[in-house]
Design an enzyme around this catalytic site. Structure first.
Site, mmCIF file in Angstrom:
data_model
loop_
_atom_site.group_PDB
_atom_site.id
_atom_site.type_symbol
_atom_site.label_atom_id
_atom_site.label_comp_id
_atom_site.label_asym_id
_atom_site.label_seq_id
_atom_site.Cartn_x
_atom_site.Cartn_y
_atom_site.Cartn_z
ATOM 1 N N CYS A 9 -52.814 29.925 -56.991
ATOM 2 C CA CYS A 9 -52.812 28.448 -57.550
ATOM 3 C C CYS A 9 -51.823 28.149 -58.712
ATOM 4 O O CYS A 9 -51.061 28.770 -58.583
ATOM 5 C CB CYS A 9 -54.385 28.082 -57.919
ATOM 6 S SG CYS A 9 -54.942 28.855 -59.311
ATOM 7 N N ASN A 12 -53.666 29.818 -62.309
ATOM 8 C CA ASN A 12 -54.230 31.105 -62.167
ATOM 9 C C ASN A 12 -55.319 31.416 -63.156
ATOM 10 O O ASN A 12 -55.582 32.183 -63.583
ATOM 11 C CB ASN A 12 -53.243 32.295 -62.350
ATOM 12 C CG ASN A 12 -54.044 33.531 -61.607
ATOM 13 O OD1 ASN A 12 -53.626 34.792 -62.168
ATOM 14 N ND2 ASN A 12 -54.863 33.553 -60.970
ATOM 15 N N CYS A 14 -58.494 28.928 -62.740
ATOM 16 C CA CYS A 14 -59.441 28.137 -62.121
ATOM 17 C C CYS A 14 -59.650 28.502 -60.366
ATOM 18 O O CYS A 14 -60.530 29.499 -60.113
ATOM 19 C CB CYS A 14 -59.262 26.631 -62.089
ATOM 20 S SG CYS A 14 -59.268 26.055 -63.790
ATOM 21 N N ARG A 15 -58.712 28.003 -59.468
ATOM 22 C CA ARG A 15 -58.969 28.317 -58.268
ATOM 23 C C ARG A 15 -58.852 29.751 -57.666
ATOM 24 O O ARG A 15 -59.744 30.391 -57.162
ATOM 25 C CB ARG A 15 -58.382 27.146 -57.575
ATOM 26 C CG ARG A 15 -58.728 25.915 -57.585
ATOM 27 C CD ARG A 15 -57.806 24.750 -57.019
ATOM 28 N NE ARG A 15 -56.545 24.876 -57.947
ATOM 29 C CZ ARG A 15 -55.489 24.208 -57.733
ATOM 30 N NH1 ARG A 15 -55.405 23.656 -56.602
ATOM 31 N NH2 ARG A 15 -54.310 24.265 -58.475
ATOM 32 N N SER A 16 -57.684 30.175 -57.959
ATOM 33 C CA SER A 16 -57.444 31.271 -57.377
ATOM 34 C C SER A 16 -58.060 32.623 -58.060
ATOM 35 O O SER A 16 -58.608 33.545 -57.441
ATOM 36 C CB SER A 16 -55.803 31.711 -57.491
ATOM 37 O OG SER A 16 -55.509 31.940 -58.842
ATOM 38 N N ASP A 127 -57.530 20.456 -57.310
ATOM 39 C CA ASP A 127 -57.222 21.150 -58.719
ATOM 40 C C ASP A 127 -58.316 20.556 -59.462
ATOM 41 O O ASP A 127 -58.601 19.319 -59.560
ATOM 42 C CB ASP A 127 -55.951 20.649 -59.107
ATOM 43 C CG ASP A 127 -55.356 21.250 -60.470
ATOM 44 O OD1 ASP A 127 -56.515 21.505 -61.274
ATOM 45 O OD2 ASP A 127 -54.311 20.928 -60.892
HETATM 46 P P1 4NP Z 1 -55.965 26.154 -61.219
HETATM 47 O O1 4NP Z 1 -55.872 25.059 -62.379
HETATM 48 O O2 4NP Z 1 -54.435 26.024 -60.739
HETATM 49 O O3 4NP Z 1 -56.709 26.120 -60.172
HETATM 50 O O4 4NP Z 1 -55.832 27.540 -62.146
HETATM 51 C C1 4NP Z 1 -55.141 24.525 -63.350
HETATM 52 C C2 4NP Z 1 -55.095 25.195 -64.656
HETATM 53 C C3 4NP Z 1 -54.251 24.650 -65.372
HETATM 54 C C4 4NP Z 1 -53.699 23.632 -65.105
HETATM 55 C C5 4NP Z 1 -53.606 22.850 -64.072
HETATM 56 C C6 4NP Z 1 -54.237 23.150 -63.117
HETATM 57 N N1 4NP Z 1 -52.460 23.024 -66.242
HETATM 58 O O5 4NP Z 1 -51.967 21.902 -65.879
HETATM 59 O O6 4NP Z 1 -52.692 23.625 -67.458
#
Ligand code: 4NP
Length: 158
Positions: A9, A12, A14-16, A127
């Protein structure tokens, strides 16, 4: 040789990591832990070294009774060689991963996670970072669906 899956993602956190830990949970339930290995990474460097987001961990615990393990790392070119299948959470992740494939030889290894869903029709794992609790719960539901489909496919291929 075990089959190696990499979930990717943006951050790294949340989703992944949720995908990696849900898949590990399903793989263990099926007794396949020595045959399927999971890891996760982010396309960005924003959160390198961080634990999974607390809101994502709470959703995983409440909905599935699992904890999220791991530390964020950034996707790197050597991952193309080191993994058999790379699962992108959304289309931006997919494009960012492929932009690092300068040789153009790894396209078939990179796929969208939601293509393995059978109960949900969403094409991307949204996201959840800037949203509320419901977004994190929805990510868990989508990922369970996709991970089940993915496991069926991987298990039937070897
Ligand atoms: P992820 O979520 O891609 O599922 O880990 C996010 C985590 C951090 C951010 C965006 C999405 N950020 O903009 O910091």
């Amino acid at each position: 040789m075990p089959y190696k899956l990499l979930f990717v993602c943006l951050g790294n956190i949340c989703r992944s990591p949720a995908a990696e830990n849900i898949m590990n949970h399903l793989v263990a339930e099926k007794g396949l832990s020595d045959r399927i290995i999971c890891d996760s990474a982010g396309t960005s460097s924003y959160h390198i070294g961080s634990s999974p987001d607390r809101r994502m961990s709470i959703a995983a615990t409440q909905k599935l009774g699992i904890s999220l393990k791991g530390r964020a790392r950034q996707f790197q070119k050597s991952d193309f060689r080191d993994f058999d299948l790379i699962l992108a959470m959304d289309k931006d992740n997919y494009a960012n991963i492929l932009s690092l494939d300068s040789s153009g030889q790894y396209g078939e290894k990179v796929q969208l996670m939601c293509d393995f869903c059978s109960r949900h029709t969403l094409k991307e794992v949204p996201d959840p970072y800037y949203g509320g609790t419901e977004g994190f719960n929805r990510v868990i539901d989508l990922l369970v669906d996709a991970c089940e489909g993915l496991l069926n496919q991987v298990d039937s291929n070897d």
